[in-house]
Design a protein around this motif. Sequence first.
Motif, short mmCIF file in Angstrom:
data_model
loop_
_atom_site.label_atom_id
_atom_site.label_comp_id
_atom_site.label_asym_id
_atom_site.label_seq_id
_atom_site.Cartn_x
_atom_site.Cartn_y
_atom_site.Cartn_z
N ILE A 1 13.42 -5.50 4.35
CA ILE A 1 13.74 -4.60 3.24
C ILE A 1 14.44 -5.41 2.15
N THR A 2 13.95 -5.30 0.92
CA THR A 2 14.56 -5.97 -0.23
C THR A 2 14.96 -4.93 -1.26
N LEU A 3 16.24 -4.93 -1.63
CA LEU A 3 16.74 -4.00 -2.64
C LEU A 3 16.90 -4.73 -3.98
N THR A 4 16.46 -4.09 -5.05
CA THR A 4 16.60 -4.63 -6.40
C THR A 4 17.28 -3.59 -7.27
N MET A 5 18.37 -3.97 -7.93
CA MET A 5 19.10 -3.05 -8.80
C MET A 5 19.24 -3.66 -10.18
N GLY A 6 19.16 -2.83 -11.22
CA GLY A 6 19.30 -3.30 -12.58
C GLY A 6 18.00 -3.22 -13.33
N ASN A 7 17.71 -4.26 -14.11
CA ASN A 7 16.49 -4.31 -14.90
C ASN A 7 15.49 -5.23 -14.22
N ALA A 43 13.35 -0.29 -3.63
CA ALA A 43 13.39 -0.83 -2.28
C ALA A 43 11.98 -1.24 -1.87
N ASP A 44 11.82 -2.51 -1.51
CA ASP A 44 10.54 -3.04 -1.05
C ASP A 44 10.60 -3.19 0.47
N PHE A 45 9.59 -2.66 1.14
CA PHE A 45 9.53 -2.68 2.60
C PHE A 45 8.34 -3.52 3.05
N ASP A 46 8.60 -4.56 3.83
CA ASP A 46 7.54 -5.34 4.46
C ASP A 46 7.21 -4.66 5.78
N LEU A 47 6.05 -4.00 5.83
CA LEU A 47 5.68 -3.20 7.00
C LEU A 47 4.95 -4.01 8.07
N GLY A 48 4.63 -5.27 7.75
CA GLY A 48 3.91 -6.10 8.71
C GLY A 48 2.42 -5.90 8.62
N SER A 49 1.66 -6.84 9.18
CA SER A 49 0.19 -6.78 9.19
C SER A 49 -0.37 -6.64 7.79
N ALA A 55 9.52 1.94 -3.13
CA ALA A 55 9.96 3.20 -3.73
C ALA A 55 11.08 2.89 -4.71
N ALA A 56 11.06 3.57 -5.88
CA ALA A 56 12.04 3.27 -6.92
C ALA A 56 12.47 4.55 -7.63
N VAL A 57 13.73 4.56 -8.06
CA VAL A 57 14.27 5.59 -8.95
C VAL A 57 14.77 4.87 -10.20
N MET A 58 14.30 5.31 -11.38
CA MET A 58 14.54 4.53 -12.59
C MET A 58 14.83 5.45 -13.77
N ASN A 59 15.35 4.84 -14.84
CA ASN A 59 15.42 5.53 -16.11
C ASN A 59 14.00 5.91 -16.55
N PRO A 60 13.87 6.87 -17.46
CA PRO A 60 12.53 7.16 -17.99
C PRO A 60 11.89 5.92 -18.58
#
Length: 224
Positions: A1-7, A43-49, A55-60
């Motif tokens: 799981i990789t989380l990215t916050m900001g721009n 949030a980026d999920f490496d599900l394997g195979s 999934a993201a929540v962002m400004n308009p």
Amino acid sequence: ITLTMGNFNTFLGYEVISPTANFNYSTSYLFSYGPFSHTGIKADFDLGSDWSFMAAVMNPTDLTEFNATGDYGVGLQLGYAGQYLNFLSSQGAFEIDYTGGFDLSDDFFLGINAAYFDASDDNDASFAGAALYPQYATSESFSIGLRAEYFTETEGGAGAIGAYDTEGDASVFAVTLTGNYSVGDLTIKPEIRLDSASEEAFIDNDLAGSKSLSSFVLAAVYSF
């Protein structure tokens, strides 16, 4: 799981902001009238195979510096082996985008991008387009590639070609031929582009409206 916050750069589309990562130097209509970046958290999920999910929540869309409306957008991406299905919902509008490509041989790659945007709260304004990116490597240092794109919009759409029609309905077909010659970290890109639109969206040498445009550019891109 990789989380990215900001721009962060948008997850939609085949092309990106940095010219070092694009084969063609000029950009497509789908890139030019799509979002460039977002502000929020994803949030980026490496599900394997070879499967992935984001999934993201962002400004308009396009509100990257501040959120003056108090609304938020939602982004989703499902990926498998280099193929991505993207979804974006923001302020009553949504966009569905497919981005991917296939190695047809060791030297021949075919990239694909297709998208549909609909702003249901804005007089049914919409745009859609598709682009193919065949690219062939003739040697380790030189490749040649073509981008063939069809872009259409209704009720003004993205304000690209439809802005020149009273009903806001228009389309354009553009073909771009680009060479990539690499010398170390430097890439020389000679490029010829031909655009043909249903409306007089361009200006000719006499400053009169024209439905077509031809152009040549020689770009030098250095990465470090």
